[in-house]
Design an enzyme around this catalytic site. Structure first.
Site, PDB file in Angstrom:
ATOM      1  N   ARG A 238      45.846  31.775   8.421  1.00 38.72           N
ATOM      2  CA  ARG A 238      45.644  30.373   8.524  1.00 38.72           C
ATOM      3  C   ARG A 238      46.798  29.847   7.564  1.00 38.72           C
ATOM      4  O   ARG A 238      47.189  30.243   6.617  1.00 38.72           O
ATOM      5  CB  ARG A 238      44.314  29.951   8.053  1.00 38.72           C
ATOM      6  CG  ARG A 238      43.249  30.315   9.021  1.00 38.72           C
ATOM      7  CD  ARG A 238      43.415  29.146  10.204  1.00 38.72           C
ATOM      8  NE  ARG A 238      42.249  29.384  11.110  1.00 38.72           N
ATOM      9  CZ  ARG A 238      42.364  30.340  12.193  1.00 38.72           C
ATOM     10  NH1 ARG A 238      43.409  31.151  12.309  1.00 38.72           N
ATOM     11  NH2 ARG A 238      41.099  30.432  12.999  1.00 38.72           N
ATOM     12  N   GLU A 267      48.535  22.214  11.737  1.00 34.03           N
ATOM     13  CA  GLU A 267      49.107  22.268  13.073  1.00 34.03           C
ATOM     14  C   GLU A 267      48.849  21.018  14.020  1.00 34.03           C
ATOM     15  O   GLU A 267      47.797  20.600  14.015  1.00 34.03           O
ATOM     16  CB  GLU A 267      48.252  23.620  13.634  1.00 34.03           C
ATOM     17  CG  GLU A 267      48.949  24.825  13.108  1.00 34.03           C
ATOM     18  CD  GLU A 267      48.097  26.207  13.432  1.00 34.03           C
ATOM     19  OE1 GLU A 267      47.469  26.320  14.604  1.00 34.03           O
ATOM     20  OE2 GLU A 267      48.300  27.234  12.666  1.00 34.03           O
ATOM     21  N   HIS A 285      51.624  29.866  16.579  1.00 33.59           N
ATOM     22  CA  HIS A 285      50.317  30.263  16.552  1.00 33.59           C
ATOM     23  C   HIS A 285      49.898  31.187  17.844  1.00 33.59           C
ATOM     24  O   HIS A 285      49.059  31.002  18.710  1.00 33.59           O
ATOM     25  CB  HIS A 285      49.184  29.235  16.500  1.00 33.59           C
ATOM     26  CG  HIS A 285      47.882  29.792  15.833  1.00 33.59           C
ATOM     27  ND1 HIS A 285      47.196  29.039  14.857  1.00 33.59           N
ATOM     28  CD2 HIS A 285      47.264  31.009  15.736  1.00 33.59           C
ATOM     29  CE1 HIS A 285      46.190  29.656  14.493  1.00 33.59           C
ATOM     30  NE2 HIS A 285      46.083  30.612  15.047  1.00 33.59           N
TER      31      HIS A 285
HETATM   32  C1  GLV Z   1      43.330  32.648  15.567  1.00 29.80           C
HETATM   33  O1  GLV Z   1      43.708  32.313  14.502  1.00 29.80           O
HETATM   34  C2  GLV Z   1      41.749  33.103  15.428  1.00 29.80           C
HETATM   35  O2  GLV Z   1      41.294  32.956  14.461  1.00 29.80           O
HETATM   36  O3  GLV Z   1      41.128  33.897  16.436  1.00 29.80           O
END
Ligand code: GLV
Length: 322
Positions: A238, A267, A285
């Site tokens: 994250r 984000e 991401h």
């Molecule tokens: C993506 O970032 C997830 O947490 O699946």
């Protein structure tokens, strides 16, 4: 009898929609942008289930839009976007999608490790700008992986899958685990080190911790100063685990060699100081972004919803959810 209502905040594969359709009255949001909070609250009213994304902030305000709500199924393994204690206080079960995205995310982590150490994105930019002058012995040299130390922060499922792949590159693995991954790391053939020691001794640091108060800005000016000047940092967990301003400073000042990010503090915004730097790879991401994995994630979320609505235990309830 009327089927229970579910709000789905994104388009899902047709097989998943069909699975949900059989058991529920589905209200599917098909917009390009993440659903606005106003619309989310309004469309959630009276629904028993919510299938949502990591871009949806599910707090008490949203949950209170539907007193009938019984389950929030997040299509992600991370669930820092959901207020789990507010859900538990309302008797709402929270589920996530662990397991099904482990391999895809580990593969992508390696794509980033290779991209940053071998300067692939930087080279690609140069090619597209027509600035390549041809092969030269000392041109765009990167750094090799063999014989170096991969430092994994957070040895949960994804951390371990990343570690397993390190053998193929001839790297040794060490790890630090702040105890948030919920996994027992005993018996694994990797050296466990205190975080500061791991940072000091590793050539590549890869982050795999959930975002929690204890991990917010775990990588900051102080911890960055512990890294070798030749070290690289990679984040597929994250964004807020790294203080982006501190990272930009470290990259600019040569405190570390490079970084590769798949996730960001705010984000889809990227810290302005990071954009102009050559020694960082920026991905949007994509860790779990394969057809197979995203389908499996949506399907697992749907199966969690159906289980809860049929009075059965969910397949993958988040640990803190009651
Ligand atoms: C993506 O970032 C997830 O947490 O699946």
């Amino acid at each position: 009898m009327r089927k229970p209502g579910v709000l789905v905040t994104c388009r899902v594969p047709s097989a998943v929609a069909a699975r949900l359709d059989e058991a529920c009255e589905v209200d599917l949001y098909t917009g390009e942008e993440p659903m606005s909070r106003g619309e989310l609250r309004q469309r959630l009213e009276g629904k028993q289930a919510l299938m949502c994304l990591l871009t949806d902030r599910i707090d008490s305000d949203v949950m209170d839009a539907s007193p009938a709500l019984r389950v929030v199924a997040n299509i992600a393994v991370g669930y820092d976007n959901v207020d789990v204690s507010a859900a538990s206080a309302r008797g709402i079960v929270v589920t996530n999608t662990p397991g099904v995205l482990t391999e895809a995310t580990a593969d992508f982590t390696w794509a980033l490790i290779l991209a940053v150490t071998r300067r692939i994105a930087e080279g690609e930019r140069l090619m597209r700008q027509g600035r390549w002058k041809g092969w030269a012995l000392d041109f765009m040299l990167g750094s090799e992986l063999g014989g170096k130390q991969l430092g994994i922060v957070g040895l949960g499922r994804i951390g371990r899958a990343v570690a397993t792949r390190a053998v193929a590159f001839g790297m040794r693995v060490a790890y630090a685990d702040p105890g948030l991954t919920g996994h027992d790391s005993h018996g694994l053939p990797y050296a466990r080190l205190p975080l500061d020691e791991l940072l000091t001794g590793s050539d590549i640091i890869s982050l795999h911790v959930p975002l929690a108060p204890e991990t917010r800005h775990l990588i900051n000016r102080r911890t960055l100063l512990r890294l070798k000047r030749s070290a690289y940092i990679v984040n597929t967990s994250r964004g807020a685990v790294i203080d982006e301003e501190a990272l930009a400073w470290a990259l600019r000042e040569g405190i570390i060699a490079g970084a590769a990010l798949d996730v960001y503090e705010h984000e889809p915004a990227i810290h302005a100081d990071l954009i102009g730097l050559e020694n960082i790879v920026l991905a949007p991401h994509l860790g779990s972004a394969t057809v197979e994995t995203r389908t499996a994630m949506a399907d697992l979320a749907a199966r969690n919803i159906i289980a809860v609505l049929s009075g059965e235990p969910p397949l993958t309830r988040v640990p803190e959810s009651r």
